[in-house]
Structures are given as structure tokens and as C-alpha cells.
Design a protein around this motif. Structure first.
Motif, PDB file in Angstrom:
ATOM      1  N   ILE B 161       0.863  -1.188   0.000  1.00 12.16           N
ATOM      2  CA  ILE B 161       0.000   0.000   0.000  1.00 12.16           C
ATOM      3  C   ILE B 161       0.895   1.232   0.000  1.00 12.16           C
ATOM      4  CG2 ILE B 161      -0.139  -0.213   2.542  1.00 12.16           C
ATOM      5  CD1 ILE B 161      -2.887   1.103   2.409  1.00 12.16           C
ATOM      6  N   ARG B 162       0.545   2.238  -0.819  1.00 12.15           N
ATOM      7  CA  ARG B 162       1.334   3.475  -0.874  1.00 12.15           C
ATOM      8  C   ARG B 162       0.399   4.672  -0.939  1.00 12.15           C
ATOM      9  NH1 ARG B 162       6.993   1.981  -1.407  1.00 12.15           N
ATOM     10  NH2 ARG B 162       6.717  -0.209  -0.912  1.00 12.15           N
ATOM     11  N   HIS B 224       3.633  -6.109  -4.799  1.00 10.84           N
ATOM     12  CA  HIS B 224       4.452  -5.054  -4.200  1.00 10.84           C
ATOM     13  C   HIS B 224       4.540  -3.837  -5.102  1.00 10.84           C
ATOM     14  CE1 HIS B 224       5.783  -8.489  -1.626  1.00 10.84           C
ATOM     15  NE2 HIS B 224       5.502  -7.563  -0.737  1.00 10.84           N
ATOM     16  N   LEU B 225       4.663  -2.684  -4.464  1.00 10.35           N
ATOM     17  CA  LEU B 225       4.587  -1.424  -5.179  1.00 10.35           C
ATOM     18  C   LEU B 225       5.820  -0.573  -4.896  1.00 10.35           C
ATOM     19  CD1 LEU B 225       0.908  -0.494  -4.161  1.00 10.35           C
ATOM     20  CD2 LEU B 225       1.660  -1.631  -6.274  1.00 10.35           C
ATOM     21  N   MET B 237       5.242  -8.557  -9.414  1.00  5.32           N
ATOM     22  CA  MET B 237       4.239  -9.613  -9.290  1.00  5.32           C
ATOM     23  C   MET B 237       4.896 -10.955  -9.026  1.00  5.32           C
ATOM     24  SD  MET B 237       1.920  -8.375 -12.507  1.00  5.32           S
ATOM     25  CE  MET B 237       3.135  -7.715 -13.616  1.00  5.32           C
ATOM     26  N   GLN B 238       4.042 -11.895  -8.615  1.00  5.76           N
ATOM     27  CA  GLN B 238       4.484 -13.286  -8.561  1.00  5.76           C
ATOM     28  C   GLN B 238       3.447 -14.129  -9.291  1.00  5.76           C
ATOM     29  OE1 GLN B 238       4.729 -13.118  -4.263  1.00  5.76           O
ATOM     30  NE2 GLN B 238       3.218 -14.745  -4.073  1.00  5.76           N
ATOM     31  N   CYS B 276       8.774 -11.873  -8.151  1.00  7.87           N
ATOM     32  CA  CYS B 276       9.464 -10.679  -7.678  1.00  7.87           C
ATOM     33  C   CYS B 276       9.087 -10.437  -6.232  1.00  7.87           C
ATOM     34  CB  CYS B 276       9.089  -9.459  -8.509  1.00  7.87           C
ATOM     35  SG  CYS B 276       9.856  -9.464 -10.127  1.00  7.87           S
ATOM     36  N   GLY B 277      10.078 -10.120  -5.399  1.00  5.97           N
ATOM     37  CA  GLY B 277       9.816  -9.991  -3.971  1.00  5.97           C
ATOM     38  C   GLY B 277       9.680  -8.562  -3.479  1.00  5.97           C
ATOM     39  N   SER B 278      10.366  -7.622  -4.144  1.00  2.00           N
ATOM     40  CA  SER B 278      10.355  -6.251  -3.646  1.00  2.00           C
ATOM     41  C   SER B 278      10.840  -5.330  -4.760  1.00  2.00           C
ATOM     42  CB  SER B 278      11.274  -6.143  -2.421  1.00  2.00           C
ATOM     43  OG  SER B 278      11.017  -4.952  -1.716  1.00  2.00           O
TER      44      SER B 278
END
Lengths: 360, 366
Positions: B161-162, B224-225, B237-238, B276-278
Motif C-alpha cells: 500500500i502506498r 508489491h509497489l 508480481m508473482q 518478484c519480492g520487492s
């Protein structure tokens, strides 16, 4: 301080490239051995055990009898045993078409299987049971847990009432579906020019696995998950945090009283994978006989622990003495899990971190 | 509870700063925040400085995950890994925890959160355990961090969340995966995933725009953003489908335009192992860095040209944060280690024992 920096730099520059490449030939041999001696025979066994379901379901539904029901239950247990023998191999053909979830949708904390089974039975739509429609329909009711419910939970409804015919057709549909997945898994692993057995043992920049160590990682993760799933889920969930918090309903196969057997078979499958080549690799190639022995003993211990539980898992978690035996098993399985992650993976040259193992 | 006024909060924090019994530390030039873990299940909320030396290292009750900073008010929040049941707020001048949040009964934290622009509120991603519905928990963030309510996210499994658009909207990644606290880590709906990026209007508390990939990419989880200075949102994404499928793993979103997937060469895409993790933008917003612990890879991409301009290979690499000047990042690994990376040169291991030896959990925030 300097030593620490050097270590980190080594992992980065040398560790990733040349040192790993040097081991690749040995790991390629290890992968080939594990696939030939453990993975393929187990896929064969699952195909055979699920094929038996079809005539058993057909015979029972043609002329329902107590003996026929027993025979079908035996076939179900044979297929369930064979599934526990391969449930940790979640890569390759198993990833395709959601096969693992279709064979055994578990865990099911929301009782989705029960809800969807009831909906489908209430609708009594015959077209939903044709092989193609069934295989492409709801994944929760296509496999072993749905069959278990039909055979054990509501078996009275197989003997009389308005649902008998449709319930029997569902049993036959599940049997055919499992047999078909079993055949497909075996074929994709074994037959033809592009078998997965070949994919796992072919490496290069254009190949599915760039290096042998990448394939070893998938096999290591299978070994790890055979242990992790027992510690964290198959025993951990029914145990809850205390006797008062026990959740016997979260056992994997409570209806057919085989939750404990499933956990035992998972650990035995892990031990068999370990002994079909990893142990020898540790001893002879990695020159680490102490670790080879330690892991072998840890597998023996957890299997003996599970066998020493004096009653069904569902009863044991609610019984003070039974619970102590389950808790001991879970502690030892958790210790084995840590041993595999922290000692075995670096010894294989495939350090696996927690970020990679349990992503989020 | 009456929400504290801004004046009361300021008076309160002034009193804390003046209190002689609490240590007060000068802020370092730059700090990196991450959760770390040790063998035997010990977990910490940690921070290190430019040199990799420890700034604080505070025990957590369980494994941490995401981190969010409130620089104006000197606070940082550490969130539990999902299914999570705590978030710890650390005061940066005291280097000590000042509050612990818990989710509403029946909800669990999903691992990330963000402060409002004025610091008055803290937003957390949460799941309602029984229904699986995603909500944003809204907490008062000037006093006792009381829960004020929740906003539906219009999807399942809200994860990162951002704040966007000057703090007027929240951007939330609905991962789309159905999970349950009784089966942590197990995905229960791989056949019916629906992942999305949604904007929530903080003025009206209503869902604004939402963005999805094409139906053929249903099994990609947007998780993740990263947001650049010009408002570009990167989504990493994963993929829950087969490893061989050639799916995109990174998308960019600008203005009201749809998600635009990043084109990567096959070898680069494959090096991410469908996961992708981060992610983080550099300070210029021109370079996007993203990590794959499964592939042991970090890639750095020029956002305008989609060209890969740098990479790091290290097993279990996952945490990534911008490091001051343009083209500079810090990355961390779960197997131990932190590296400074200038996009066009080799990574340099952190000089400090603490950062170089710690086993870092998924995320790093600067």
C-alpha cells in the motif's frame, strides 16, 4: 571483520559462478539418480493406484453392496497412500492445470469442499460429470477429499434416498478424473522426447533449468516440503497451541481415520528421497559423512515418533498422553526441517533462504 | 476515545523529547529499516546507517515483513508477516517502541501499511479471515493508535500500500490470493484468482480507479509497489502458474493509463523465476530496481527504455531501497548480507558487521 567481508564477497563473485559450476556435474548425476530411483517409480505407483479406482467405483455403482463399498474404500486408501508418496513433488507436471489442488484440495479451513459438494449434488446436473466438464469444473470436488466424504461421511446416502444415483455417478467421475491425472503425470514424466525426466536432467542457457543446481533446488524443496508440511500443517494445525485449543477438525483425513498415516507416509517419502541419492552425495561427494548420518538418524527418529502415537491423530490431540506423543513428533519434525534448511542446502551448494522458501 | 488534536500531539512529543530519562539520538544522515530473523526463531525490527552499523535492533514477537516511515514525525512502523497480528511503531529519536497495534478481531494484517501525509492516520492492509475480503484498517496515529474503522479494497489479499497523488489517494495491490490463518502460506483459490491495483480516495473513502491485467494473466498476483517522485507506480508480481509460462512480472502505471507490462529479455525474465519480492525506484525515478529471492537476482531497469542497466546475483536477495544519489540502491539477503549497488558498477558489501551479517527479511525501507 575483514574475514566477514571476504566471505560475503566470495559468495557474490565466486560462489555464484565458478564454484557452483564446478559442482554442477555431480549435481547433474544426483538429479538423474533421484528422478530415476525415486520420482519416476512413485509417479508409476500413483498412476496404478488411481487406475484401480475406476473398476472399483464402476462395480460398486452397478450393484451396490457392503463388500463393494469395502473394495472401493480399499481402492481409495491405496490411491491416498500413493498420493502421500508424491504430494511433495510440486514442480514440473504437477504444476500444470492445478493438478495438486485437483487431486487433494487441502487444507480446507472454510469447508469449501463440503459446501461445493452439497451444491453440485443438490443441482444433480448430469452434464457436470462428463470427464471434460468435471475436470474443468470446481477443483475442490475433483479429488480424494471429496471421494472420502462420499465414502465415509455420508455413506448412508449411498444406500438409500433420492441422491443415491447422483452420488454414485460423482464417485465414478472422481475415480475417472484421478485416474486420468495419474496417467497424465506418469506420461509427462516418462514418455516421449520432451519428458520432464529429461527436462530435469538437461541444462543450458536456453533450457528450462540453466544449471543442474536449479533442478537440485526443486528436488531439495520437495524434500523440505515433505517435512515442513507435517510439522506446520498436518500435525501443527490439529494440535493447536494447547490441549484446550486442539483442533481435531483440521486433520487432513479425519473421516477415513488416516490423518496420522498420511503424516507417516510423507515422512517416509522424504526419507526415501533422501536415501535414494542425497545421503550418498553428502557422504561421498560433499565429504560430509557426519551430516549424512545426522539427517538419516533424524528421519528415523521422526518416523519412529509418528509410529509411537497410540491412537488416531484426531483422538490424540485431545488426549493428554496421546498429545504428548504428537507434540514430541512435531518437535522432532520441526528440528529436522531446520536441519535441512540450515545444513543440507548449503552442503548441496544451493543455499536456500527464508525469503525464497516462503515468499509473500 | 477522543482523537488527540495536533497541538496536543506536538505538546506530548515535546514533553517526550524533554524528558531526561529517555535517550535521545541524533538522526543519522541516512538510515535503512528492515526486519531480520535469527536461527531459533528470534525476530527483530532493525535499522542500520550508511556504514552498515546498527541504529536499533528491537525484538519482535514474530516474523516482521513491511516497513513504513513517517520522516516528518520521526516514526517508523514495522508490520508482522501475514497472517499478522501486530504492528510496532518505533520512535526514531528514542530508538524505542512507542506503540503496538493489533488488528480488529477476526482480521489479520497482510504485512504492509502507510502513514497519511499529515501523520494523523495509519493505514494497514488486512484480511477479514472468514470471508477473505480485503480491507484497509484505519488507525489514529497521534495518540494511542486506536482503530477508527476500515475501508474495503474491492478484492482479496491486499498486500502493499502506498500514498499517491499528494497523499489524497491510497494505491493498494490486491494480491488476489485467498488464504486463511488456519492454513498460513497455503493458497486456496488458484483457480479463481482476481488480482488488481486499486486507488482509494481518502476524501470520500470510496474506491477510485482499478487496474487489472488481461484475463489470460489471471494467475499473476500483483503484490508489491514502488512509487517514483513523478507518481509513476511500479507493480511487481508473482506468478502462481507453471514455471515455463512466459508471463510479465513487472508493470508500470501512470496517470489514469492501464498497466503497462515491462518487456524484459527472455533470459532476464527467466532469472526472476516467476517471482518478484520487492521493488524500489532510485531517487531520480529513472531507474527501477526489483528483486527475486527465488532467482537470487536483482535487476535494475531504465524506466524510459526498459533496458536492464545493472544486476546483482546473490542467493535469497530480496530487500531493496534507494540509496541517496540517482542510480544507487541498497539490497539485502535472507542468507545474510547487505550491499550498496551503483547501477553501473559491481555491488559493494556493506562495511558494517551488523548489516553484512544479519539475515534480512523481505523488505528494506530508506
Amino acid at each position: 571483520m575483514m574475514r566477514v567481508l571476504m566471505t560475503v564477497a566470495l559468495v557474490l563473485s565466486i560462489g555464484v559462478s565458478s564454484a557452483w559450476a564446478a559442482d554442477d556435474k555431480a549435481l547433474a548425476n544426483l538429479n538423474a539418480t533421484l528422478v530415476e530411483h525415486d520420482v519416476l517409480p512413485r509417479m508409476d505407483r500413483f498412476a496404478e493406484a488411481t487406475a484401480v479406482l475406476v473398476p472399483a467405483a464402476d462395480a460398486y455403482c452397478a450393484a451396490p453392496s457392503a463388500a463393494g463399498l469395502d473394495a472401493l474404500k480399499r481402492a481409495y486408501n491405496g490411491a491416498a497412500d500413493a498420493w502421500q508418496g508424491i504430494q511433495h513433488f510440486r514442480f514440473g507436471p504437477m504444476e500444470l492445470l492445478l493438478r495438486a489442488q485437483r487431486i487433494a484440495f487441502w487444507p480446507d479451513p472454510r469447508n469449501t469442499i463440503g459446501r461445493q459438494l452439497a451444491e453440485v449434488i443438490a443441482a444433480k446436473d448430469p452434464t457436470a460429470l462428463t470427464p471434460q466438464a468435471f475436470a474443468q469444473g470446481r477443483i475442490t470436488i475433483q479429488g480424494l477429499p471429496a471421494m472420502e466424504r462420499l465414502l465415509y461421511d455420508d455413506s448412508a446416502k449411498l444406500e438409500g434416498g433420492t441422491e443415491v444415483a447422483y452420488r454414485c455417478e460423482m464417485l465414478r467421475a472422481i475415480a475417472r478424473n484421478l485416474a486420468s491425472i495419474g496417467t497424465d503425470l506418469k506420461r509427462e514424466w516418462r514418455d516421449g522426447p520432451n519428458t520432464y525426466a529429461r527436462v530435469v536432467t538437461t541444462y543450458g542457457p536456453e533450457a528450462h533449468y540453466r544449471t543442474a543446481s536449479e533442478a537440485t533446488l526443486d528436488l531439495f524443496k520437495s524434500l523440505y516440503s515433505s517435512v515442513e508440511i507435517v510439522a506446520d500443517h498436518k500435525l501443527g494445525k490439529p494440535l493447536g497451541s494447547s490441549l484446550a485449543d486442539a483442533k481435531p477438525g483440521l486433520g487432513e483425513s479425519a473421516r477415513s481415520s488416516r490423518s496420522l498415516r498420511n503424516a507417516q507416509l510423507d515422512l517416509e517419502a522424504g526419507a526415501a528421497l533422501y536415501r535414494s541419492g542425497i545421503e550418498a552425495y553428502l557422504r561421498e561427494t560433499a565429504k560430509n559423512p557426519a551430516l549424512a548420518t545426522q539427517i538419516g538418524q533424524a528421519f528415523d527418529k521422526v518416523i519412529a515418533d509418528a509410529k509411537a502415537v497410540p491412537m488416531s491423530l484426531e483422538a490424540a490431540v485431545r488426549d493428554p498422553s496421546g498429545r504428548a506423543a504428537v507434540e514430541k513428533t512435531q518437535r522432532d519434525v520441526a528440528a529436522l526441517k531446520t536441519l535441512l534448511a540450515q545444513k543440507l542446502s548449503p552442503a548441496l551448494g544451493i543455499p536456500v533462504g527464508f525469503n525464497a522458501l516462503d515468499g509473500d | 476515545m477522543t482523537p488527540l488534536t495536533r497541538r496536543a500531539f506536538l505538546a506530548g512529543s515535546a514533553a517526550v523529547l524533554a524528558c531526561p530519562s529517555l535517550p535521545v539520538f541524533a538522526a543519522p544522515a541516512r538510515a535503512f529499516y528492515g526486519a531480520r530473523f535469527e536461527e531459533k526463531n528470534n525476530f527483530f525490527a532493525s535499522a542500520f546507517d550508511d556504514n552498515g552499523a546498527s541504529l536499533f535492533d528491537l525484538p519482535l514477537p514474530a516474523r516482521g515483513h513491511g516497513i513504513t516511515l513517517d520522516p516528518a514525525r520521526g516514526r517508523v512502523a514495522f508490520f508482522a508477516r501475514r497472517p499478522g497480528h501486530f504492528a510496532v511503531i518505533v520512535d526514531l529519536s528514542a530508538r524505542a517502541p512507542i506503540a503496538t497495534l493489533t488488528p480488529a478481531d477476526g482480521n489479520f494484517f497482510c504485512g504492509h501499511g502507510v502513514f497519511s501525509a499529515d501523520g494523523a492516520l495509519l493505514f494497514t492492509t488486512e484480511t477479514v479471515a472468514e470471508s477473505g475480503d480485503g480491507v484497509i484498517g484505519v488507525y489514529e496515529a497521534r495518540g494511542l493508535y486506536a482503530r477508527l474503522g476500515e475501508i474495503p479494497t474491492g478484492g482479496m489479499d491486499p498486500h502493499d500500500i502506498r500514498l499517491i497523488r499528494g497523499g489524497r489517494f491510497l494505491a493498494v495491490a490486491n494480491g488476489g490470493l485467498l488464504t486463511h490463518p488456519d492454513a498460513p502460506g497455503v493458497k486456496l483459490n488458484l483457480d479463481s484468482m482476481d488480482s488488481s491495483l486499486v486507488f482509494l480516495d481518502l476524501g470520500t473513502r470510496e474506491p477510485g480507479a482499478s487496474f487489472r491485467l488481461t484475463p489470460g494473466l489471471r494467475q499473476l498476483s500483483l503484490r508489491h509497489l514502488a512509487v517514483s517522485g513523478d507518481g509513476t507506480i511500479a507493480v511487481v508480481m508473482q506468478y502462481e502458474g507453471p514455471r515455463g509460462d512466459p508471463v510479465p512480472l513487472v508493470a508500470l502505471q501512470r496517470g489514469n493509463s492501464p498497466l503497462a507490462c515491462l518487456d524484459l529479455a527472455d533470459a532476464d525474465r527467466a532469472s526472476l523465476r516467476q517471482y518478484c519480492g520487492s521493488a524500489a525506484f532510485d531517487s531520480s525515478g529513472r531507474i527501477l530496481g526489483f528483486t527475486s529471492p527465488l532467482g537470487g537476482t536483482a535487476l535494475f531497469v531504465d524506466v524510459a527504455s526498459h533496458r536492464v542497466s545493472g544486476r546483482v546475483n546473490a542467493p535469497d536477495i530480496c530487500g531493496i531501497a534507494a540509496d541517496g544519489a540517482s542510480g544507487r540502491f541498497v539490497v539485502t539477503s535472507g542468507l545474510g548480507g547487505a550491499w550498496r549497488k551503483r547501477v553501473d558498477s559491481a555491488p559493494v558489501p556493506s562495511a558494517g558487521h551488523f548489516a553484512a551479517e544479519a539475515h534480512w527479511d523481505n523488505h528494506l525501507t530508506a
